[in-house]
Scaffold this motif. Structure first.
Motif, PDB file in Angstrom:
ATOM      1  N   VAL A 178      -8.750  -7.287 -19.083  1.00 46.79           N
ATOM      2  CA  VAL A 178      -7.916  -6.289 -18.408  1.00 46.79           C
ATOM      3  C   VAL A 178      -7.853  -5.010 -19.238  1.00 46.79           C
ATOM      4  CG1 VAL A 178      -5.576  -5.734 -17.646  1.00 46.79           C
ATOM      5  CG2 VAL A 178      -6.544  -7.978 -17.133  1.00 46.79           C
ATOM      6  N   VAL A 179      -7.674  -5.150 -20.545  1.00 43.22           N
ATOM      7  CA  VAL A 179      -7.587  -3.974 -21.420  1.00 43.22           C
ATOM      8  C   VAL A 179      -8.877  -3.165 -21.369  1.00 43.22           C
ATOM      9  CG1 VAL A 179      -7.435  -3.216 -23.833  1.00 43.22           C
ATOM     10  CG2 VAL A 179      -5.865  -4.962 -22.959  1.00 43.22           C
ATOM     11  N   ALA A 180     -10.025  -3.831 -21.502  1.00 43.30           N
ATOM     12  CA  ALA A 180     -11.305  -3.127 -21.485  1.00 43.30           C
ATOM     13  C   ALA A 180     -11.520  -2.390 -20.161  1.00 43.30           C
ATOM     14  CB  ALA A 180     -12.444  -4.108 -21.741  1.00 43.30           C
ATOM     15  N   PRO A 205       7.878   6.132 -21.270  1.00 44.01           N
ATOM     16  CA  PRO A 205       6.682   6.629 -21.962  1.00 44.01           C
ATOM     17  C   PRO A 205       5.370   5.970 -21.530  1.00 44.01           C
ATOM     18  CG  PRO A 205       7.911   5.142 -23.384  1.00 44.01           C
ATOM     19  CD  PRO A 205       8.754   5.349 -22.158  1.00 44.01           C
ATOM     20  N   ILE A 206       5.455   4.833 -20.853  1.00 47.91           N
ATOM     21  CA  ILE A 206       4.245   4.091 -20.474  1.00 47.91           C
ATOM     22  C   ILE A 206       4.242   3.865 -18.968  1.00 47.91           C
ATOM     23  CG2 ILE A 206       2.926   1.955 -20.834  1.00 47.91           C
ATOM     24  CD1 ILE A 206       4.410   1.647 -23.523  1.00 47.91           C
ATOM     25  N   PRO A 246      -0.067   2.807 -27.165  1.00 46.04           N
ATOM     26  CA  PRO A 246       1.168   2.136 -27.600  1.00 46.04           C
ATOM     27  C   PRO A 246       1.026   0.619 -27.669  1.00 46.04           C
ATOM     28  CG  PRO A 246       1.603   3.727 -25.841  1.00 46.04           C
ATOM     29  CD  PRO A 246       0.122   3.584 -25.933  1.00 46.04           C
ATOM     30  N   ILE A 247       1.633   0.043 -28.678  1.00 44.51           N
ATOM     31  CA  ILE A 247       1.680  -1.413 -28.853  1.00 44.51           C
ATOM     32  C   ILE A 247       3.140  -1.840 -28.841  1.00 44.51           C
ATOM     33  CG2 ILE A 247       1.211  -3.338 -30.414  1.00 44.51           C
ATOM     34  CD1 ILE A 247      -1.191  -1.801 -31.468  1.00 44.51           C
ATOM     35  N   GLY A 279      -0.401   0.806 -22.230  1.00 47.04           N
ATOM     36  CA  GLY A 279      -0.218   0.182 -23.523  1.00 47.04           C
ATOM     37  C   GLY A 279      -0.444  -1.319 -23.448  1.00 47.04           C
ATOM     38  N   VAL A 280      -0.325  -1.982 -24.577  1.00 46.59           N
ATOM     39  CA  VAL A 280      -0.525  -3.436 -24.652  1.00 46.59           C
ATOM     40  C   VAL A 280       0.711  -4.078 -25.257  1.00 46.59           C
ATOM     41  CG1 VAL A 280      -3.034  -3.266 -24.803  1.00 46.59           C
ATOM     42  CG2 VAL A 280      -1.675  -3.237 -26.903  1.00 46.59           C
ATOM     43  N   ALA A 281       0.932  -5.334 -24.878  1.00 44.90           N
ATOM     44  CA  ALA A 281       2.109  -6.065 -25.379  1.00 44.90           C
ATOM     45  C   ALA A 281       1.748  -7.512 -25.660  1.00 44.90           C
ATOM     46  CB  ALA A 281       3.255  -5.990 -24.372  1.00 44.90           C
TER      47      ALA A 281
END
Length: 441
Positions: free
Chosen positions: A35-37, A19-20, A80-81, A52-54
């Motif tokens: 990195v997320v931004a 899914p990711i 997704p988290i 997604g993030v983890a």
């Protein structure tokens, strides 16, 4: 051979249904937030990239997404988290099984990197990190290269500032050289900025980077044993050998600046890539050296003074405790627990200059001395965490889009070897990293 091929095909088939596409592990950290931004922006440019993030803490991960949404103006409510802990093998396996690529920005890698690599390989998931720790990178290569290749998984270390500029910049030099490259000298230098942009009171690095350096130094003694096993076969070295320079010297190739040997992972990363290029494509492995170039003697003297204190204290546990407790004092304000401000990052500019020497003919060494030189340059703004975020995301995108142009079926590689035959340089250039040829003679 059939078993290896079947294993790789099964891994690819499994990854197709995940899914990711890209999952950022360590998203709540200083580097992870950047990195997320940046991923919000780049994923949008690349179309239907699912990311997604983890991390360990659900509320902190939600806060990171909320802040990124505020900065970018994008709706991130459906991102997704995934809850994952680097000390929990089961949670890492579960995390890796959900994505095609893990961007791992959870360091220091000497302590937390290997379990993530292992989980990714077992799950058939590509793994990228921004490590600048030679022992970690080379140990992972020694232990996991064969199994990663068998699974069709790419594990690429050093995808940030410590790695990509020097290593991929050397690949750019090779492409522009047009003959046989024998040696490259690399000079890292801070670019002059307008006085209105200078922020001398701001740190240039975050505590996590400082922590990796402090804790990594005592482990350096183990590196020799790893290298003796990893590089048991000697590479050909062609004459003339790269000149051995006095540690502190003025160098005409750097515009007459004072030069010091650059202590870190860059040289080892470049050398590893050159070895791979020789083994995979039978190219002549270029000799390499990396220097820091400083404009004036006073600045150079101050840097040497603080470097010597760091090296002395890092040898002893009590010294390391002092370094970790007072990073601002022992780095002369260059590292802090808060890290550099957004303004300071945006206004920082560094350059890497590459002086290559070799032969105009691709056949390489002959009775004659090298008859060709090419000088190239790489300039980047926001060299620390801004560039690192952009760089590792573009590396992840390249795996997703161009794995057919990468070596073998998989394996553990530095970025230059992994992406030598891809369009990563063009991607970086489109995102503000300027490559140019200065001269060719």
């Amino acid at each position: 051979m059939y078993t290896l091929l079947l294993s790789g095909l099964i891994s690819e088939k499994m990854a197709e249904n995940r899914p990711i596409d890209i999952l950022v592990l360590g998203a709540t950290g200083f580097t992870g937030q950047r990195v997320v931004a940046k991923l919000v922006e780049i994923a949008k440019q690349h179309g239907q990239v699912r990311w997604g993030v983890a991390g360990r803490n659900l509320e902190k991960l939600r806060a990171v997404l909320k802040e990124a949404a505020k900065k970018t103006g994008e709706n991130l409510e459906n991102i997704p988290i995934v809850i994952a802990d680097v000390t929990d093998e089961k949670s890492l396996a579960d995390m890796a099984s959900k994505t095609k690529v893990v961007i791992n920005v959870c360091g220091p890698y000497a302590f937390y990197g290997e379990p993530v690599v292992k989980a990714c390989i077992n799950s058939g998931t590509h793994h990228l990190d921004v490590s600048g720790e030679p022992l970690y990178m080379e140990s992972v290569q020694l232990k996991y290269h064969a199994s990663a290749d068998e699974k069709g998984v790419y594990v690429i270390t050093g995808c940030g500032l410590s790695g990509v500029p020097a290593d991929v910049g050397t690949i750019f030099l090779r492409k522009q050289f047009g003959g046989a490259l024998n040696s490259v000298e690399i000079f890292l230098s801070a670019e002059e900025q307008p006085s209105s942009e200078k922020n001398k009171s701001s740190a240039i690095g975050h505590y996590a980077t400082w922590e990796s350096a402090v804790n990594g130094l005592p482990l350096a003694k183990e590196l020799k044993a790893v290298r003796s096993r990893l590089f048991s076969k000697k590479m050909p070295v062609h004459k003339p050998r790269l000149e051995s320079r006095f540690p502190i010297h003025k160098n005409a190739l750097a515009g007459g600046k004072w030069c010091l040997p650059m202590k870190g992972a860059d040289k080892s990363i470049v050398v590893r890539s050159q070895r791979y290029l020789h083994e995979l494509y039978r190219e002549i492995p270029a000799q390499a050296d990396v220097h820091v170039a400083i404009r004036d003697f006073v600045s150079m003297s101050i840097l040497v003074f603080f470097a010597l204190i760091f090296l002395l204290l890092a040898k002893f546990s009590i010294g390391r405790s002092l370094l970790l407790k007072y990073p601002e004092i022992f780095s002369r304000g260059c590292f802090s627990r808060e890290g550099p401000t957004e303004e300071a990052q945006k206004n920082s500019v560094v350059s890497f200059t590459f002086f290559g020497r070799g032969w105009s003919q691709k056949t390489g060494p002959a009775a004659t001395l090298p008859d060709k030189t090419v000088t190239t340059k790489l300039v980047l703004r926001s060299p620390g965490y801004g560039f690192t975020a952009t760089s590792i995301i573009l590396c992840a995108m390249t795996i997703l889009e161009e794995s057919k142009n990468m070596p073998l079926r998989g394996g553990v590689y530095p970025p230059g070897a992994a992406f030598a035959k891809t369009s990563l340089i063009e991607k970086l250039d489109r995102h503000g990293v300027h490559f140019e040829v200065i001269r060719s003679t």
